[in-house]
Design a protein around this motif. Sequence first.
Motif, PDB file in Angstrom:
ATOM      1  N   UNK A   1       0.824  -1.204   0.000  1.00 42.68           N
ATOM      2  CA  UNK A   1       0.000   0.000   0.000  1.00 42.68           C
ATOM      3  C   UNK A   1       0.862   1.259   0.000  1.00 42.68           C
ATOM      4  N   UNK A   2       0.545   2.170  -0.883  1.00 43.76           N
ATOM      5  CA  UNK A   2       1.064   3.538  -0.854  1.00 43.76           C
ATOM      6  C   UNK A   2      -0.095   4.451  -0.504  1.00 43.76           C
ATOM      7  N   UNK A   3       0.044   5.209   0.576  1.00 37.31           N
ATOM      8  CA  UNK A   3      -1.014   6.125   0.984  1.00 37.31           C
ATOM      9  C   UNK A   3      -0.626   7.556   0.679  1.00 37.31           C
ATOM     10  N   UNK A   4      -1.529   8.300   0.048  1.00 37.98           N
ATOM     11  CA  UNK A   4      -1.292   9.696  -0.269  1.00 37.98           C
ATOM     12  C   UNK A   4      -2.424  10.530   0.306  1.00 37.98           C
ATOM     13  N   UNK A   5      -2.075  11.586   1.034  1.00 40.55           N
ATOM     14  CA  UNK A   5      -3.087  12.457   1.613  1.00 40.55           C
ATOM     15  C   UNK A   5      -2.596  13.893   1.601  1.00 40.55           C
ATOM     16  N   UNK A   6      -3.531  14.835   1.555  1.00 40.72           N
ATOM     17  CA  UNK A   6      -3.191  16.247   1.490  1.00 40.72           C
ATOM     18  C   UNK A   6      -2.793  16.811   2.844  1.00 40.72           C
ATOM     19  N   UNK A   7      -3.230  16.174   3.943  1.00 36.95           N
ATOM     20  CA  UNK A   7      -3.051  16.733   5.285  1.00 36.95           C
ATOM     21  C   UNK A   7      -1.977  15.982   6.071  1.00 36.95           C
ATOM     22  N   UNK A   8      -0.939  16.669   6.452  1.00 35.63           N
ATOM     23  CA  UNK A   8       0.138  16.053   7.231  1.00 35.63           C
ATOM     24  C   UNK A   8      -0.365  15.557   8.583  1.00 35.63           C
ATOM     25  N   UNK A   9      -1.325  16.261   9.168  1.00 35.89           N
ATOM     26  CA  UNK A   9      -1.837  15.834  10.471  1.00 35.89           C
ATOM     27  C   UNK A   9      -2.530  14.484  10.377  1.00 35.89           C
ATOM     28  N   UNK A  10      -3.163  14.202   9.266  1.00 37.77           N
ATOM     29  CA  UNK A  10      -3.784  12.890   9.055  1.00 37.77           C
ATOM     30  C   UNK A  10      -2.710  11.821   8.854  1.00 37.77           C
ATOM     31  N   UNK A  11      -1.718  12.144   8.038  1.00 39.08           N
ATOM     32  CA  UNK A  11      -0.645  11.186   7.775  1.00 39.08           C
ATOM     33  C   UNK A  11       0.138  10.833   9.034  1.00 39.08           C
TER      34      UNK A  11
END
Length: 201
Positions: free
Chosen positions: A68-78
């Motif tokens: 899995x590669x996860x991509x998200x716009x929010x660093x707080x979520x990551x």
Amino acid sequence: MTAAPEDIRDVYERQAAIYDAQRSRELFEARWLARFAACLPAGGRVLDLGCGTGTPIARWFIAEGFAVTGLDIAEAMLAFARERWPEGDWRQGDMRDFELPERFDGIVAWNSFFHLTPAAQRDCIARMARHLAPGGSLLTTVGPRAGEVTGAVGDETVYHASLSPAEYAACLEENGLRLTGFLAEDPETQDHSVMMARKDA
């Protein structure tokens, strides 16, 4: 309260802890995830677009043995995902302009794609198609009909939009993808509207 698509990143940065605490772990998505996974090679590469905290979608694919590669716009979520799976591949990025060197057997965008404007959704479908390997599959949640509405994350309002099912089918076809499943307001997934597609081999 009004909501704009440009606000999405800031909302999720502020609401990450509340979102994580409130996000259902019941895996009501399991039937669609299993249907999607059955289209992928064992141990295949999955891109989770808008992965959030990694729970429960990325977690499910990791447990099933996918890369899995996860991509998200929010660093707080990551930050939550990185704490839970420090060995994981978690990347900050925007669904509207991401460009990765890899190609994936599957792309999932559960409760993320619908934060984009209709025009950005059309662009994102083209981008997702380019990131899929031949024969790869796409799973995403959309709206049941064309329009713009609002939702909520924590105590803040967020933007949602959708094309019509017919528009999605046409846009997928234009980008070498074939619609393989669509169910509006599926009662088994808390009334989410779910769409699946497959790239030509």
